[in-house]
Design a protein around this motif. Sequence first.
Motif, PDB file in Angstrom:
ATOM      1  N   CYS A  16       0.830  -1.215   0.000  1.00  0.00           N
ATOM      2  CA  CYS A  16       0.000   0.000   0.000  1.00  0.00           C
ATOM      3  C   CYS A  16       0.859   1.258   0.000  1.00  0.00           C
ATOM      4  N   ILE A  17       1.863   1.282   0.839  1.00  0.00           N
ATOM      5  CA  ILE A  17       2.746   2.449   0.909  1.00  0.00           C
ATOM      6  C   ILE A  17       3.539   2.603  -0.378  1.00  0.00           C
ATOM      7  N   ALA A  18       4.072   1.487  -0.903  1.00  0.00           N
ATOM      8  CA  ALA A  18       4.842   1.541  -2.143  1.00  0.00           C
ATOM      9  C   ALA A  18       3.979   1.999  -3.306  1.00  0.00           C
ATOM     10  N   LEU A  19       2.754   1.518  -3.372  1.00  0.00           N
ATOM     11  CA  LEU A  19       1.850   1.914  -4.448  1.00  0.00           C
ATOM     12  C   LEU A  19       1.534   3.403  -4.376  1.00  0.00           C
ATOM     13  N   SER A  20       1.322   3.911  -3.192  1.00  0.00           N
ATOM     14  CA  SER A  20       1.050   5.345  -3.026  1.00  0.00           C
ATOM     15  C   SER A  20       2.243   6.185  -3.464  1.00  0.00           C
ATOM     16  N   VAL A  21       3.431   5.776  -3.075  1.00  0.00           N
ATOM     17  CA  VAL A  21       4.642   6.530  -3.425  1.00  0.00           C
ATOM     18  C   VAL A  21       4.876   6.489  -4.933  1.00  0.00           C
ATOM     19  N   ILE A  23       2.710   6.016  -7.364  1.00  0.00           N
ATOM     20  CA  ILE A  23       1.715   6.817  -8.082  1.00  0.00           C
ATOM     21  C   ILE A  23       2.040   8.306  -7.977  1.00  0.00           C
ATOM     22  N   LEU A  24       2.494   8.738  -6.817  1.00  0.00           N
ATOM     23  CA  LEU A  24       2.841  10.148  -6.650  1.00  0.00           C
ATOM     24  C   LEU A  24       4.104  10.539  -7.424  1.00  0.00           C
ATOM     25  N   MET A  25       4.982   9.573  -7.701  1.00  0.00           N
ATOM     26  CA  MET A  25       6.210   9.855  -8.444  1.00  0.00           C
ATOM     27  C   MET A  25       5.969   9.994  -9.943  1.00  0.00           C
ATOM     28  N   GLN A  26       4.857   9.486 -10.440  1.00  0.00           N
ATOM     29  CA  GLN A  26       4.604   9.521 -11.876  1.00  0.00           C
ATOM     30  C   GLN A  26       4.203  10.909 -12.336  1.00  0.00           C
ATOM     31  N   GLU A  27       4.544  11.185 -13.602  1.00  0.00           N
ATOM     32  CA  GLU A  27       4.192  12.464 -14.197  1.00  0.00           C
ATOM     33  C   GLU A  27       2.777  12.405 -14.734  1.00  0.00           C
ATOM     34  N   GLY A  28       2.192  13.566 -14.938  1.00  0.00           N
ATOM     35  CA  GLY A  28       0.858  13.635 -15.508  1.00  0.00           C
ATOM     36  C   GLY A  28       0.854  13.230 -16.972  1.00  0.00           C
ATOM     37  N   LYS A  29      -0.303  12.852 -17.477  1.00  0.00           N
ATOM     38  CA  LYS A  29      -0.422  12.415 -18.866  1.00  0.00           C
ATOM     39  C   LYS A  29      -0.639  13.568 -19.836  1.00  0.00           C
ATOM     40  N   SER A  30      -0.963  14.740 -19.337  1.00  0.00           N
ATOM     41  CA  SER A  30      -1.228  15.863 -20.246  1.00  0.00           C
ATOM     42  C   SER A  30       0.079  16.384 -20.830  1.00  0.00           C
ATOM     43  N   ALA A  55       9.207   2.202 -16.301  1.00  0.00           N
ATOM     44  CA  ALA A  55       9.414   1.265 -15.195  1.00  0.00           C
ATOM     45  C   ALA A  55       8.417   1.517 -14.066  1.00  0.00           C
ATOM     46  N   LEU A  56       8.122   2.785 -13.798  1.00  0.00           N
ATOM     47  CA  LEU A  56       7.137   3.115 -12.766  1.00  0.00           C
ATOM     48  C   LEU A  56       5.751   2.607 -13.141  1.00  0.00           C
ATOM     49  N   GLU A  57       5.399   2.714 -14.418  1.00  0.00           N
ATOM     50  CA  GLU A  57       4.095   2.229 -14.862  1.00  0.00           C
ATOM     51  C   GLU A  57       3.988   0.713 -14.731  1.00  0.00           C
ATOM     52  N   LYS A  58       5.061   0.006 -15.088  1.00  0.00           N
ATOM     53  CA  LYS A  58       5.058  -1.457 -14.966  1.00  0.00           C
ATOM     54  C   LYS A  58       4.945  -1.880 -13.512  1.00  0.00           C
ATOM     55  N   PHE A  59       5.684  -1.219 -12.627  1.00  0.00           N
ATOM     56  CA  PHE A  59       5.625  -1.585 -11.220  1.00  0.00           C
ATOM     57  C   PHE A  59       4.283  -1.211 -10.609  1.00  0.00           C
ATOM     58  N   THR A  60       3.660  -0.142 -11.109  1.00  0.00           N
ATOM     59  CA  THR A  60       2.329   0.235 -10.633  1.00  0.00           C
ATOM     60  C   THR A  60       1.322  -0.856 -10.948  1.00  0.00           C
ATOM     61  N   LYS A  61       1.386  -1.392 -12.159  1.00  0.00           N
ATOM     62  CA  LYS A  61       0.484  -2.480 -12.536  1.00  0.00           C
ATOM     63  C   LYS A  61       0.705  -3.712 -11.659  1.00  0.00           C
ATOM     64  N   PHE A  62       1.964  -4.074 -11.434  1.00  0.00           N
ATOM     65  CA  PHE A  62       2.280  -5.224 -10.595  1.00  0.00           C
ATOM     66  C   PHE A  62       1.796  -5.007  -9.166  1.00  0.00           C
TER      67      PHE A  62
END
Length: 79
Positions: A16-21, A23-30, A55-62
């Motif tokens: 839960c903590i890793a997923l929150s961090v 998601i917050l590290m990712q850039e916006g899509k706009s 890599a952040l997107e792949k780990f977010t999915k996992f």
Amino acid sequence: MTALKIVLSIVFVIICIALSVIILMQEGKSSGLGAVAGMADTYWGKNKGRSMEGALEKFTKFAAVAFMVLAIILNILNK
């Protein structure tokens, strides 16, 4: 069975903590005004899978799948 619940709960909190961090590290899509001017097709835009953002997107999915599986398992064990 209690030890299994404790271990799974600890892993669940860590995910839960890793997923929150993550998601917050990712850039916006706009793309902003860069898409209008044609600047969106850069090297980093085309090779996104090899970048840190990819890599952040792949780990977010996992992590999201692991989160859901652990939530279901913990729910079943608490009944």
